[in-house]
Scaffold this active site. Structure first.
Site, PDB file in Angstrom:
ATOM      1  N   CYS A 193      -1.311   6.170   9.890  1.00 16.43           N
ATOM      2  CA  CYS A 193      -0.043   5.619  10.365  1.00 16.43           C
ATOM      3  C   CYS A 193      -0.274   4.342  11.175  1.00 16.43           C
ATOM      4  O   CYS A 193      -1.090   4.311  12.091  1.00 16.43           O
ATOM      5  CB  CYS A 193       0.656   6.666  11.226  1.00 16.43           C
ATOM      6  SG  CYS A 193       2.246   6.135  11.851  1.00 16.43           S
ATOM      7  N   CYS A 218       6.794  -6.985   7.008  1.00 14.85           N
ATOM      8  CA  CYS A 218       7.907  -6.489   7.820  1.00 14.85           C
ATOM      9  C   CYS A 218       8.338  -7.586   8.779  1.00 14.85           C
ATOM     10  O   CYS A 218       7.502  -8.323   9.311  1.00 14.85           O
ATOM     11  CB  CYS A 218       7.498  -5.237   8.594  1.00 14.85           C
ATOM     12  SG  CYS A 218       8.856  -4.504   9.537  1.00 14.85           S
ATOM     13  N   SER A 254      11.585   5.641  14.816  1.00 15.69           N
ATOM     14  CA  SER A 254      10.396   5.135  15.501  1.00 15.69           C
ATOM     15  C   SER A 254      10.778   4.771  16.932  1.00 15.69           C
ATOM     16  O   SER A 254      11.216   3.656  17.200  1.00 15.69           O
ATOM     17  CB  SER A 254       9.849   3.904  14.756  1.00 15.69           C
ATOM     18  OG  SER A 254       9.412   4.259  13.466  1.00 15.69           O
ATOM     19  N   LEU A 255      10.614   5.703  17.847  1.00 13.41           N
ATOM     20  CA  LEU A 255      11.063   5.507  19.228  1.00 13.41           C
ATOM     21  C   LEU A 255       9.975   4.840  20.071  1.00 13.41           C
ATOM     22  O   LEU A 255      10.176   3.752  20.607  1.00 13.41           O
ATOM     23  CB  LEU A 255      11.465   6.856  19.826  1.00 13.41           C
ATOM     24  CG  LEU A 255      12.132   6.818  21.195  1.00 13.41           C
ATOM     25  CD1 LEU A 255      13.444   6.053  21.140  1.00 13.41           C
ATOM     26  CD2 LEU A 255      12.357   8.245  21.713  1.00 13.41           C
ATOM     27  N   HIS A 256       8.857   5.518  20.281  1.00  6.35           N
ATOM     28  CA  HIS A 256       7.632   4.975  20.880  1.00  6.35           C
ATOM     29  C   HIS A 256       7.719   4.650  22.370  1.00  6.35           C
ATOM     30  O   HIS A 256       6.719   4.257  22.968  1.00  6.35           O
ATOM     31  CB  HIS A 256       7.160   3.728  20.127  1.00  6.35           C
ATOM     32  CG  HIS A 256       7.021   3.945  18.658  1.00  6.35           C
ATOM     33  ND1 HIS A 256       6.197   4.904  18.126  1.00  6.35           N
ATOM     34  CD2 HIS A 256       7.640   3.339  17.597  1.00  6.35           C
ATOM     35  CE1 HIS A 256       6.294   4.884  16.801  1.00  6.35           C
ATOM     36  NE2 HIS A 256       7.164   3.959  16.461  1.00  6.35           N
ATOM     37  N   GLU A 311       0.828  -1.201   0.000  1.00  7.70           N
ATOM     38  CA  GLU A 311       0.000   0.000   0.000  1.00  7.70           C
ATOM     39  C   GLU A 311       0.866   1.256   0.000  1.00  7.70           C
ATOM     40  O   GLU A 311       1.913   1.315   0.649  1.00  7.70           O
ATOM     41  CB  GLU A 311      -0.946  -0.010   1.209  1.00  7.70           C
ATOM     42  CG  GLU A 311      -1.988  -1.113   1.111  1.00  7.70           C
ATOM     43  CD  GLU A 311      -3.000  -1.119   2.230  1.00  7.70           C
ATOM     44  OE1 GLU A 311      -4.140  -1.567   1.988  1.00  7.70           O
ATOM     45  OE2 GLU A 311      -2.672  -0.681   3.353  1.00  7.70           O
TER      46      GLU A 311
END
Length: 406
Positions: free
Chosen positions: A375, A139, A246-248, A119
Site C-alpha cells: 500500500c 494522481c 483515506s483519512l490518515h 500497476e
C-alpha cells in the site's frame, strides 16, 4: 452513462509525419461496455437481439476470449460483423513480478502510444484473493506520503483500461466466475483517485458485479477515496459498493499536511458525507477509515484518542456500533520519502487505544513490499502533465546536497 462508448478518433503517422487512418481506432472496444451498453451496441449497431450480447459478454469475462473467431456458439455472420466493427483490446503486460508472500504485481501499458503504464496487484490470502485496481495514470491529489503522488498525473483510465486489469489478472489466475474463484474481492485502491474518474470507474464496477461479468457481490467491491465529498454523495445514488476513506489524520491541521484535499473538504464535511452514504445504502452498515501510521507524525497516543473520539461520533450518528471501522496501515517507504514506518510497539499501542474505546480496528499486514507492491508504493510509468516529478526530484537533490554538506 451506460450507453456504448464512441471511441475517439486515433491516428498514427508515417516517418514523414503524415497521418495514417487506423482501422483499429474506429472499432468499438467491447471492454468499454457494461451489460446495458453491450446490449445497445448489439441492437443499434449490429441489428441483433440483446441476448446475443450476453453470449459475447460471457466469452469475454468468463472464458477470457478476445478473438471473435473462437466464440464458437456465435454465428459466423455475426462473428464477421464483429470483426469489422468491434474488438476486445486488453492492456499489454509489460512485466509481472511475484513476491515471496504470494503477492503478484503486473505493470500494464496503457493507450496506443504505450508510454504510460499502471500497476495492478493481486493479494492472495486464506480463503480469498484480492485485486488492487488502478483508476488513473498517476494522481493529481499530491498526498505527501504516497509514491504515486510523486509521479504527477497524466489522465484518467478508460473503462476498458480499468476492467482490463481485472481481465488480465483473472485470466492469469485461471479464475472461473461462480465456480473456481481465485479472485474474490476487488479494491479500487491502486494508482489514482477513483472518484475523479467517476463514470468510467462506476461502469467498470458494474461489470465486476454483473453475473455476466465477474459476479462479485456489492460488498466485495470496495472504492477507496481521499474524500471528494460531492462525489461520495453522487456515488451513494449510483452504486452501493463498500466505501473506504483515506483519512490518515484525526484533525484538520494534520490532515491538510498529509492530504491537501482536506483544505477543500475538511473532516466534518467528509464524515457527514459518509453518514449520508450509509443512510442511502441501507445494505452497507459500515465505512472503513484507512489510517497510515508514520513515525512521529500521526502515531502518538493523543492522535489515537482523537481518532477514537471521531469514530465514536460516527457510530453515534449512525446509531450503529461498528459503523466506523479503522484499518491501520504501517507506512511503506519508497525512494525519496521523508517519512518512516511507526515501530511495531507504537502500532500496537495505537490499536489498543482504539480497541479499548470499542472501535473496530485492525492492522493491515504488509504484503508485497519486496516487489514494491504494498500500500502506497504503486508507481507505474507516468508521462507527467503536472511537473510534479521534476519538483520531487529537486526535493530529493536538495536533501542529498544538504546531507553531503553536513
Amino acid at each position: 452513462m451506460n450507453g456504448f462508448a464512441v471511441i475517439p478518433s486515433v491516428t498514427t503517422t508515417t516517418t514523414s509525419g503524415e497521418p495514417i487512418a487506423s482501422d483499429v481506432a474506429r472499432k468499438q472496444n467491447l471492454l468499454e461496455l457494461d451489460r446495458e451498453g453491450l446490449e445497445r451496441f448489439f441492437e443499434d449497431v449490429l441489428g441483433e437481439k440483446r441476448y446475443r450480447a450476453h453470449q459475447v459478454m460471457k466469452w469475454i469475462h468468463h472464458r477470457y476470449v478476445a478473438d471473435f473467431e473462437q466464440m464458437t456458439d456465435v454465428g459466423k455472420a455475426l462473428r464477421t460483423r464483429l470483426q469489422a466493427c468491434a474488438e476486445v483490446r486488453v492492456p499489454r503486460v509489460v512485466f509481472d513480478k511475484h513476491s515471496a508472500d504470494g503477492t503478484h504485481k503486473w505493470l500494464l501499458a496503457m493507450g496506443t502510444d504505450r508510454k504510460n503504464a499502471i500497476e495492478t496487484v493481486y493479494i492472495p490470502d486464506k480463503g480469498r484473493g484480492t485485486l488492487c485496481v488502478s483508476s488513473q495514470i498517476g494522481c493529481g491529489l499530491n498526498c505527501t506520503f504516497c509514491s504515486t503522488a510523486t509521479q504527477g498525473f497524466n489522465r484518467n483510465l478508460t473503462t476498458a483500461e480499468i476492467i482490463g486489469q481485472v481481465w488480465v489478472a483473472a485470466r492469469h489466475l485461471g479464475n472461473v466466475p461462480h465456480q473456481r474463484r481465485r479472485l474474490t474481492n476487488v479494491v479500487m485502491m491502486g494508482m489514482g483517485e477513483p472518484l475523479m474518474n467517476f463514470d468510467n470507474v462506476v461502469r467498470a464496477m458494474s461489470v465486476m458485479r454483473d453475473d455476466l461479468g465477474y459476479g462479485l457481490s456489492n460488498k466485495r467491491v470496495t472504492l477507496s477515496t481521499s474524500g471528494l465529498v460531492p462525489m461520495i454523495d453522487r456515488l451513494s445514488t449510483e452504486s452501493d459498493v463498500s466505501l473506504a476513506v483515506s483519512l490518515h489524520a484525526p484533525n484538520d491541521k494534520l490532515r491538510e499536511q498529509l492530504v491537501p484535499l482536506n483544505k477543500k473538504y475538511p473532516i466534518v464535511e467528509l464524515m457527514a458525507s459518509c453518514e449520508r452514504y450509509l443512510s442511502v445504502n441501507r445494505k452497507r452498515d459500515s465505512v472503513t477509515f484507512e489510517y497510515t501510521l508514520m513515525k512521529g507524525v500521526n502515531d502518538k497516543q493523543e492522535h489515537a484518542h482523537e481518532l477514537a473520539k471521531l469514530m465514536r461520533q460516527f457510530d453515534c450518528a449512525m446509531q450503529v456500533k461498528g459503523a466506523a471501522k479503522v484499518n491501520l496501515i504501517p507506512f511503506n517507504p519508497f525512494p525519496g520519502t521523508c517519512y518512516e514506518r511507526s515501530t511495531e510497539v507504537d502500532i500496537r499501542a495505537f490499536q489498543k487505544i482504539l480497541l479499548d474505546a470499542q472501535i473496530l480496528a485492525m492492522v493491515r499486514r504488509t504484503r508485497g513490499d519486496d516487489i514494491d507492491a504494498a500500500c502506497g508504493q504503486l508507481k507505474g510509468q507516468v508521462v507527467d502533465r503536472t511537473r510534479r516529478q521534476a519538483e520531487f526530484r529537486r526535493t530529493i537533490e536538495d536533501r542529498v546536497g544538504r546531507d553531503v554538506a553536513a
